[in-house]
Design a protein around this motif. Structure first.
Motif, mmCIF file in Angstrom:
data_model
loop_
_atom_site.group_PDB
_atom_site.id
_atom_site.type_symbol
_atom_site.label_atom_id
_atom_site.label_comp_id
_atom_site.label_asym_id
_atom_site.label_seq_id
_atom_site.Cartn_x
_atom_site.Cartn_y
_atom_site.Cartn_z
ATOM 1 N N UNK A 12 -6.598 -5.431 -3.985
ATOM 2 C CA UNK A 12 -5.879 -4.839 -2.869
ATOM 3 C C UNK A 12 -6.827 -4.591 -1.700
ATOM 4 N N UNK B 192 1.879 -7.293 -2.940
ATOM 5 C CA UNK B 192 1.096 -6.416 -2.066
ATOM 6 C C UNK B 192 0.468 -7.219 -0.923
ATOM 7 N N UNK C 247 1.505 -9.993 0.349
ATOM 8 C CA UNK C 247 2.544 -10.415 1.288
ATOM 9 C C UNK C 247 2.937 -9.264 2.215
ATOM 10 N N UNK C 248 3.086 -8.079 1.626
ATOM 11 C CA UNK C 248 3.508 -6.908 2.409
ATOM 12 C C UNK C 248 2.473 -6.572 3.493
ATOM 13 N N UNK D 280 1.458 -10.853 -10.194
ATOM 14 C CA UNK D 280 2.600 -10.840 -9.273
ATOM 15 C C UNK D 280 2.623 -9.598 -8.395
ATOM 16 N N UNK D 281 2.217 -8.470 -8.961
ATOM 17 C CA UNK D 281 2.209 -7.231 -8.182
ATOM 18 C C UNK D 281 1.278 -7.366 -6.982
ATOM 19 N N UNK E 116 -8.574 -3.445 -14.941
ATOM 20 C CA UNK E 116 -7.766 -4.281 -14.064
ATOM 21 C C UNK E 116 -8.478 -4.476 -12.742
ATOM 22 N N UNK E 117 -8.202 -5.588 -12.121
ATOM 23 C CA UNK E 117 -8.869 -5.944 -10.874
ATOM 24 C C UNK E 117 -7.999 -5.605 -9.668
ATOM 25 N N UNK E 118 -6.848 -4.962 -9.917
ATOM 26 C CA UNK E 118 -5.870 -4.763 -8.831
ATOM 27 C C UNK E 118 -6.438 -3.942 -7.674
ATOM 28 N N UNK E 119 -7.174 -2.885 -7.996
ATOM 29 C CA UNK E 119 -7.713 -2.044 -6.924
ATOM 30 C C UNK E 119 -8.615 -2.864 -5.997
#
Lengths: 188, 80
Positions: free
Chosen positions: B9, B41, B43-44, B36-37, B3-6
């Motif tokens: 972020x 993140x 936005x926050x 979406x997650x 996953x590319x999430x890290x």
């Protein structure tokens, strides 16, 4: 202005709040800020001969304070320790080894428009910043509260840009979680 | 599957402190489009960033030494 007119007591009266505000923005700790203001006024007194009257008194004192703050932060932040805290943390709390989120972050759909709500949230962020590990807090504070440029902070703290960005990322995720724990953001 | 999430972020955080390269912007944009997650993140983090800047602008006017702090400093200084 002649040397005879220098008076640290008067400086405290006239510039105390401004110096304190500057120190608070930079380091976000009341005790340290008060100590720094005190050291600054004493240093100004010792070096009063160097004040040539061309600059405004407050500007001159703020310059002294700025140096004191940088020295203070430098002594608190050492890159090696910072990196150990940031990168060699074996329990990365947010991501699985494959890079996915371990725990779904909350949705954060709302954008607080009301002044009161924004203020409440900003107050909570401040409380959350105070809970960050000291060194992370100082880096984060310099960037997000004092609004210093990235290059300036890296120079001041003897940090590589990469380590700076690692610390900022960590601090932001920690703050986000802290905010969620206090009811900001909503779970999907 | 990786996953590319890290990385996403990290880029979301980085772009608040530096200009991303064209390549980084493209990767991030593609990932946010389908995750979406990570959009949440992003936005926050941006929201916190904005609130802090607003607050910092107010602090100039708001900061005050209280009487106790003022007394402590005054005692450490040479008297009039």
């Amino acid at each position: 202005m002649t040397a005879a007119e220098h008076s640290p007591q008067r400086w405290l009266q006239e510039h105390g709040d401004a110096l304190y505000g500057y120190a608070m923005r930079q380091i976000g700790d009341r005790e340290m800020a008060v100590d720094l203001v005190q050291e600054t006024l004493l240093a100004g007194w010792r070096n009063r001969q160097s004040f040539d009257g061309r600059a405004k008194e407050r500007t001159w004192l703020t310059g002294i304070l700025r140096h004191k703050i940088i020295d203070k932060i430098r002594s608190l932040v050492r890159e090696r320790e910072l990196v150990q805290q940031a990168e060699n943390d074996p329990t990365d709390p947010w991501f699985a080894p494959n890079g996915a989120w371990l725990e779904a972050p909350s949705a954060w759909r709302f954008e607080p428009a009301a002044e009161l709500e924004r203020r409440r949230m900003a107050d909570q962020i401040e409380a959350c910043i105070a809970k960050l590990p000291l060194r992370h807090r100082l880096v984060f504070q310099a960037r997000e509260v004092a609004g210093e440029e990235t290059a300036e902070i890296c120079k001041r703290l003897e940090l590589s840009p990469t380590n700076f960005h690692v610390v900022m990322h960590r601090a932001r995720l920690a703050l986000r979680r802290c905010l969620e724990q206090h009811g900001f953001g909503e779970r999907k | 599957m990786n996953h590319y999430c890290r990385q996403a972020s990290r880029l979301v955080s980085d772009r608040l402190d530096r200009d991303l390269t064209l390549r980084e912007r493209l990767h991030l944009w593609l990932h946010l489009a389908m995750c979406g997650l990570c959009r949440g993140n992003a936005r926050a983090l941006k929201q916190m960033h904005r609130l802090l800047r607003e607050r910092a602008a107010q602090m100039d006017d708001d900061a005050r030494l209280d009487a106790e702090q003022r007394r402590r400093i005054a005692e450490a200084l040479p008297p009039e």
